[in-house]
Design a protein around this motif. Structure first.
Motif, PDB file in Angstrom:
ATOM      1  N   GLN A 184      -1.131  10.144  -3.012  1.00  0.00           N
ATOM      2  CA  GLN A 184      -1.210   8.729  -2.984  1.00  0.00           C
ATOM      3  C   GLN A 184      -0.640   8.139  -4.066  1.00  0.00           C
ATOM      4  OE1 GLN A 184      -5.201   7.436  -2.057  1.00  0.00           O
ATOM      5  NE2 GLN A 184      -4.348   5.338  -1.624  1.00  0.00           N
ATOM      6  N   GLY A 229       1.245   8.639   8.239  1.00  0.00           N
ATOM      7  CA  GLY A 229      -0.281   8.251   8.141  1.00  0.00           C
ATOM      8  C   GLY A 229      -0.996   8.615   6.859  1.00  0.00           C
ATOM      9  N   ARG A 230      -2.360   8.223   6.701  1.00  0.00           N
ATOM     10  CA  ARG A 230      -3.110   8.431   5.786  1.00  0.00           C
ATOM     11  C   ARG A 230      -4.131   9.755   6.060  1.00  0.00           C
ATOM     12  NH1 ARG A 230      -3.952   3.115   6.845  1.00  0.00           N
ATOM     13  NH2 ARG A 230      -5.472   3.579   8.176  1.00  0.00           N
ATOM     14  N   ASP A 257      -8.251  12.885   0.619  1.00  0.00           N
ATOM     15  CA  ASP A 257      -8.435  11.846   1.587  1.00  0.00           C
ATOM     16  C   ASP A 257      -7.505  10.539   1.156  1.00  0.00           C
ATOM     17  OD1 ASP A 257     -10.195  11.797   3.906  1.00  0.00           O
ATOM     18  OD2 ASP A 257     -10.599   9.889   3.197  1.00  0.00           O
ATOM     19  N   GLY A 258      -6.588  10.019   2.057  1.00  0.00           N
ATOM     20  CA  GLY A 258      -5.782   8.904   1.585  1.00  0.00           C
ATOM     21  C   GLY A 258      -4.286   9.388   1.092  1.00  0.00           C
ATOM     22  N   ASP A 259      -4.014  10.589   0.890  1.00  0.00           N
ATOM     23  CA  ASP A 259      -2.746  10.849   0.806  1.00  0.00           C
ATOM     24  C   ASP A 259      -1.772  10.751   1.907  1.00  0.00           C
ATOM     25  OD1 ASP A 259      -3.230  12.021  -1.741  1.00  0.00           O
ATOM     26  OD2 ASP A 259      -3.374  14.059  -1.287  1.00  0.00           O
ATOM     27  N   ILE A 260      -0.680  10.668   1.941  1.00  0.00           N
ATOM     28  CA  ILE A 260       0.247  10.160   2.766  1.00  0.00           C
ATOM     29  C   ILE A 260       0.840  11.388   3.570  1.00  0.00           C
ATOM     30  CG2 ILE A 260       2.159   8.822   3.641  1.00  0.00           C
ATOM     31  CD1 ILE A 260      -0.030   7.393   2.466  1.00  0.00           C
ATOM     32  N   LEU A 297       0.579   3.685   1.927  1.00  0.00           N
ATOM     33  CA  LEU A 297       1.156   3.885   3.407  1.00  0.00           C
ATOM     34  C   LEU A 297       2.358   3.042   3.581  1.00  0.00           C
ATOM     35  CD1 LEU A 297       1.066   5.379   6.248  1.00  0.00           C
ATOM     36  CD2 LEU A 297      -1.044   3.662   6.774  1.00  0.00           C
ATOM     37  N   ARG A 317      -6.927  11.777   6.504  1.00  0.00           N
ATOM     38  CA  ARG A 317      -8.500  11.865   6.732  1.00  0.00           C
ATOM     39  C   ARG A 317      -8.873  13.368   6.710  1.00  0.00           C
ATOM     40  NH1 ARG A 317     -11.149   7.592   8.611  1.00  0.00           N
ATOM     41  NH2 ARG A 317     -12.848   8.876   7.567  1.00  0.00           N
ATOM     42  N   ASP A 350      -4.344   6.509  10.597  1.00  0.00           N
ATOM     43  CA  ASP A 350      -5.128   7.762  10.050  1.00  0.00           C
ATOM     44  C   ASP A 350      -4.332   9.038  10.844  1.00  0.00           C
ATOM     45  OD1 ASP A 350      -6.857   6.383   8.635  1.00  0.00           O
ATOM     46  OD2 ASP A 350      -8.488   6.552   9.935  1.00  0.00           O
ATOM     47  N   SER A 383       0.834  -1.030   0.132  1.00  0.00           N
ATOM     48  CA  SER A 383      -0.125  -0.094   0.172  1.00  0.00           C
ATOM     49  C   SER A 383       0.948   1.030  -0.100  1.00  0.00           C
ATOM     50  CB  SER A 383      -0.827   0.152   1.141  1.00  0.00           C
ATOM     51  OG  SER A 383      -0.173   0.236   2.525  1.00  0.00           O
ATOM     52  N   ALA A 433       3.264   7.790  -3.934  1.00  0.00           N
ATOM     53  CA  ALA A 433       3.746   7.276  -2.536  1.00  0.00           C
ATOM     54  C   ALA A 433       5.324   6.530  -2.853  1.00  0.00           C
ATOM     55  CB  ALA A 433       3.056   6.627  -1.654  1.00  0.00           C
TER      56      ALA A 433
END
Length: 230
Positions: free
Chosen positions: A176, A47-48, A160-163, A4, A50, A78, A2, A179
């Protein structure tokens, strides 16, 4: 792996190495300038994102608190990111949200604006990154406008979901989709800088060690990609 997982798999990764990797890849800057740890955070938080958008309250009647639903749905890995336009006269994160975030395993919060209850977050060892701290409550002043939607912090778009990589130096956001490549270059940068420190300790001239030729360039990346297709 993933997005992350790719970032967390880099030994010694920090915000500076990620920023340098983004530079090497020629990606737009994604450092959240002016957002800093509110208490002396130790180590690196990865983290991801949110995402939560806050803004001026309009209308009347009760409303859910900013970020409450996002925290309630939170999970380990998160990082809650609250966009409030850099506003520092009113808080949009406090100690009770910290308690709830810890219960859900949320790793940290990034606030484009102000937080409060700093001592509570410090005592709980919960990393808070913001532009300022202020006692003023959000209640009756600002509200949540959206969650899970793209936001902007200091000119940096965050989805949402970017690192998110945050430490005592600052906060960097990695799209994301990039990454894996950023993690690969960051790994090289961390390794190279360790070698450079060893050279300095061994007596090498800092003039030579820090010369531009010691650092990778986008051209190096082009040559490597070309070689991989031959």
């Amino acid at each position: 792996m993933s997005a992350l997982g790719a970032m967390r798999d880099v030994p010694g990764l920090d915000a500076c190495a990620v920023s340098d990797a983004l530079d090497t890849l020629g990606l737009p800057p994604s450092v959240l300038t002016g957002v800093r740890p509110i208490w002396p955070v130790r180590g690196v938080v990865i983290g991801r994102a949110r995402t939560v958008q806050a803004g001026e309250r309009t209308g009347t009647g009760p409303r859910a608190h900013i970020a409450a639903a996002t925290v309630e749905d939170g999970a380990p890995g998160d990082i809650v990111v609250v966009a409030n336009g850099g506003r520092t006269d009113v808080s949009c994160w406090g100690g009770i949200l910290t308690e709830a975030a810890l219960r859900k395993g949320v790793d940290a919060v990034i606030v484009d604006g102000a937080c409060r209850d700093v001592a509570e977050s410090h005592d709980a060892a919960f990393p808070v990154f913001a532009r300022a701290s202020v006692p003023t409550s959000a209640r009756g002043r600002i509200v949540q406008l959206s969650s899970g939607e793209p936001i902007e912090v200091g000119g940096v778009e965050i989805r949402d979901g970017d690192i998110v990589v945050a430490d005592s130096t600052g906060v960097v956001v990695v799209p994301q989709a990039w990454a894996g490549q950023v993690a690969g270059w960051a790994r090289r940068i961390v390794t190279r800088e360790a070698q450079m420190r060893d050279q300095v300790r061994a007596g090498a001239s800092i003039v030579d060690v820090m010369h531009d030729t010691a650092f990778p360039t986008p051209g190096d990346l082009d040559e490597e990609q070309q070689g991989s297709h031959e």
